[in-house]
Scaffold this active site. Structure first.
Site, short mmCIF file in Angstrom:
data_model
loop_
_atom_site.label_atom_id
_atom_site.label_comp_id
_atom_site.label_asym_id
_atom_site.label_seq_id
_atom_site.Cartn_x
_atom_site.Cartn_y
_atom_site.Cartn_z
N HIS A 290 0.82 -1.20 0.00
CA HIS A 290 0.00 0.00 0.00
C HIS A 290 0.86 1.26 0.00
CE1 HIS A 290 -2.27 3.27 2.00
NE2 HIS A 290 -3.26 2.83 1.26
N ARG A 448 -12.91 2.70 -10.03
CA ARG A 448 -13.30 1.43 -9.40
C ARG A 448 -14.23 1.70 -8.22
NH1 ARG A 448 -8.64 -0.76 -6.33
NH2 ARG A 448 -9.54 0.61 -4.77
N GLU A 550 -8.62 -10.59 -9.61
CA GLU A 550 -7.88 -10.62 -8.35
C GLU A 550 -7.76 -12.00 -7.72
OE1 GLU A 550 -8.85 -6.70 -5.99
OE2 GLU A 550 -10.61 -7.27 -7.16
N SER A 572 -2.09 -7.02 -9.60
CA SER A 572 -0.90 -7.82 -9.30
C SER A 572 -0.72 -8.02 -7.80
CB SER A 572 0.34 -7.14 -9.90
OG SER A 572 0.49 -5.84 -9.37
N ASN A 573 -1.18 -7.07 -7.01
CA ASN A 573 -1.02 -7.16 -5.56
C ASN A 573 -1.90 -8.27 -4.99
OD1 ASN A 573 -0.32 -6.59 -2.92
ND2 ASN A 573 -1.72 -4.87 -2.74
N ASP A 574 -3.22 -8.13 -5.14
CA ASP A 574 -4.14 -9.11 -4.55
C ASP A 574 -3.98 -10.48 -5.19
OD1 ASP A 574 -4.98 -6.85 -3.28
OD2 ASP A 574 -7.11 -7.25 -3.51
#
Length: 602
Positions: A290, A448, A550, A572-574
């Site tokens: 984050h 979003r 995700e 890419s994170n989740d």
């Protein structure tokens, strides 16, 4: 009506104030008085008014026996373990519960009536402006830390605005600055000015009002706070400033614009305070954490995964944070010299792939208006409403669920001018979305729908009444599963209404919505049905709906999902967290994944 001695009077006319009265009426009122007296000779009409003196502030404290109570609350920081946010809120509540002495109240009302006679108006609108007795000192500047209130009408509103000005002496940012600069919290006093409001769009003042050229803001809308190192590539940055170390979100109120934020890690509820940071340094994190992602969106210099920043760095220390020295960021002791390279954007070649930034807030979008971008690639709606509204959406949609009187009071303050909190939320969110889209119009802007998790939602105003504690919010009640659930459906309806208003009423028809965290195809159908019930139908009026990819199922069933949506965005994170079992703050993958060797063939 004439002035008594400025030193002893509670209220005085501005034209009776002299340059030597700063200790009694503060820097703002003293300067305004000089303008009223001197510019009139040059034909410049400065709206007049009166000053509520520092003496009146002290009489207010004495009449309510407030000084010892305030001192007791401030002392709990050292003796009782209370944090500054709690102390500041308690002192503000104490001040707002007080009342000016009868003599002072009568004088304020009398001077207000005198202003009405001077202006030839009944109940004229006034600006209630704070004027601290310690505004600008040789080693510190307290300017802009207290509140001012505009378009105040009537005696009761005037008294209320003056009380709120007094309470703002103990706003989180003001407390934190005094802590950093080592000033006592009870040493200063506050003067306030009641100045006649002038409509700049009507009357003979219009021409003169259009000559104004100055904008002052506590949100750094006019500069980015970033500098390029000499010889560095575009996008590399250096930031110097004073370190402010926070060990938990509860410690955060606000801090000085231009400081370096040092923390173990950050969460979405830190975004408001991070907007004032010149740079950020964290103990934990990866390129997809984050702290790293939002720093890019806000335009902050960021160094993550230092492992020991909060142990090595201390509050008030001067440091330089640099991302211009290779693949790894550096934190240097002291304020290092740097140079700025100006790049002519007109010389940049067009790319075949559309370049679209991901700003975290409307103000961040305005900082990027000059870039050769083809719109916005992704903007999280939760960042917009935490920036523009600051309250939990369900608290605005269903205020009857809010049990905390303090939260209800804050919501009432937020919805000034509206009869329903829901209408206030929709309007504020629509305006925020319009501000995102405006710098890049008519290019597309992808927004979003909100994806705050339960632990993140709980920190918003009224959030504790709508959220349940979860052991693993990452895989809990989040994303599209909220949108059709009775516990949250009312909030999603407001988000849909705001998007429709932004598109149809504000004219930003290129706003495209994206829905996060789909678990099943059936869930997609349910959410699309809810959107249609709110008037947002895919394909109608050019409406487009994208989805976030995700979880593994989104990849496996990509063809089936593609039939229901107009586009995909891969998180890419989740996706990496949920596929590999690696959280967002680990600096490296587990050793078994990175150091494993391939067995030899038999």
């Amino acid at each position: 009506m004439t002035n008594d001695s400025v030193e002893t009077a509670s209220v005085v006319w501005l034209e009776g104030v002299g340059k030597g009265d700063v200790a009694h009426v503060g820097g703002n009122n003293a300067s305004l008085s000089a303008s009223v007296q001197s510019l009139d000779y040059d034909g410049v009409k400065v709206p007049g008014g009166f000053a509520l003196t520092a003496s009146a502030y002290r009489k207010f404290l004495w009449a309510n026996n407030m000084a010892p109570k305030m001192a007791s609350l401030v002392a709990t920081k050292d003796t009782g373990g209370a944090n500054w946010r709690f102390i500041g809120s308690s002192v503000r509540e104490l001040i707002l519960a007080g009342a000016f002495p009868a003599e002072t109240s009568q004088q304020i009302s009398s001077y207000y009536r005198g202003m009405a006679v001077r202006a030839g108006r009944r109940d004229p609108a006034v600006a209630v402006r704070r004027s601290a007795t310690v505004e600008d000192l040789p080693d510190a500047s307290f300017a802009g830390q207290q509140e001012s209130y505009l378009n105040v009408r009537g005696g009761q509103q005037l008294l209320g605005a003056c009380l709120r000005c007094c309470a703002s002496l103990f706003a989180d940012g003001a407390i934190n600055y005094r802590e950093i600069m080592k000033y006592g919290h009870l040493d200063g006093a506050l003067s306030m000015g009641g100045q006649l409001m002038v409509r700049s769009d009507v009357g003979p003042e219009t021409v003169q009002a259009r000559k104004s050229r100055t904008l002052m803001s506590t949100h750094r809308l006019t500069e980015t706070g970033r500098m390029l190192a000499e010889g560095a590539a575009v996008g590399d940055s250096i930031a110097s400033g004073t370190a402010c170390v926070f060990n938990s979100a509860a410690d955060i109120g606000s801090f000085v614009d231009g400081s370096v934020l040092v923390a173990e890690q950050t969460d979405p509820d830190w975004v408001p305070v991070r907007k004032g940071a010149k740079a950020i340094v964290t103990d934990k994190g990866r390129a997809t954490s984050h702290a790293a992602i939002v720093s890019g969106e806000l335009g902050n210099t960021a160094v993550v995964s230092t492992t020991n920043a909060t142990k090595v760095l201390v509050g008030g220390q001067s440091i330089t944070v640099s991302c211009a020295e290779g693949d790894s960021g550096q934190v240097h002791e002291g304020l290092l010299a740097s140079a700025q390279n100006d790049v002519d954007l007109g010389d940049l070649q067009e790319t075949r792939t559309a370049v679209m930034p991901n700003p975290a807030s409307p103000s961040a979008a305005f900082k990027r208006w000059h870039l050769p971008a083809q719109g916005i690639g992704l903007a999280g709606m939760e960042f917009v409403f935490t920036d523009m509204v600051q309250a939990h959406p369900m608290a605005m949609a269903c205020p009857e669920r809010v049990a905390d009187p303090a939260d209800l009071a804050k919501i009432k303050k937020l919805m000034r001018g509206f009869t329903e909190p829901a209408d206030c939320f929709v309007q504020a969110l629509a305006v925020g979305l319009a501000k995102l889209a405006a710098p890049f119009h008519p290019s597309p802007v992808v927004v979003r729908f909100s994806d705050l998790k339960t632990n993140e939602c709980a920190h918003l105003i009224g959030g504790s009444d709508s959220e349940r504690e979860e052991a693993n919010p990452m895989t809990g009640f989040r994303g599209s599963s909220r949108y059709y659930d009775p516990r949250y459906r009312a909030r999603f309806d407001l988000e849909c209404r705001a998007v429709i208003r932004c598109r149809n009423h504000c004219g930003f028809m290129k706003v495209i919505v994206m829905v996060p965290f789909w678990r099943t195809l059936a869930e997609a159908d349910r959410v699309l049905a809810v959107m249609a019930e709110n008037g947002f139908v895919r394909g109608r009026d050019g409406n487009k709906i994208y989805m976030m990819c995700e979880i593994t199922l989104n990849v496996i069933l990509a063809q089936e999902f593609a039939a229901k949506f107009d586009g995909f965005s891969i998180s890419s994170n989740d996706l990496s967290q949920l596929v590999l079992g690696v959280d967002g703050i680990r600096p490296l993958l587990p050793r078994c994944l990175t150091d494993a060797t391939t067995p030899s063939s038999p």
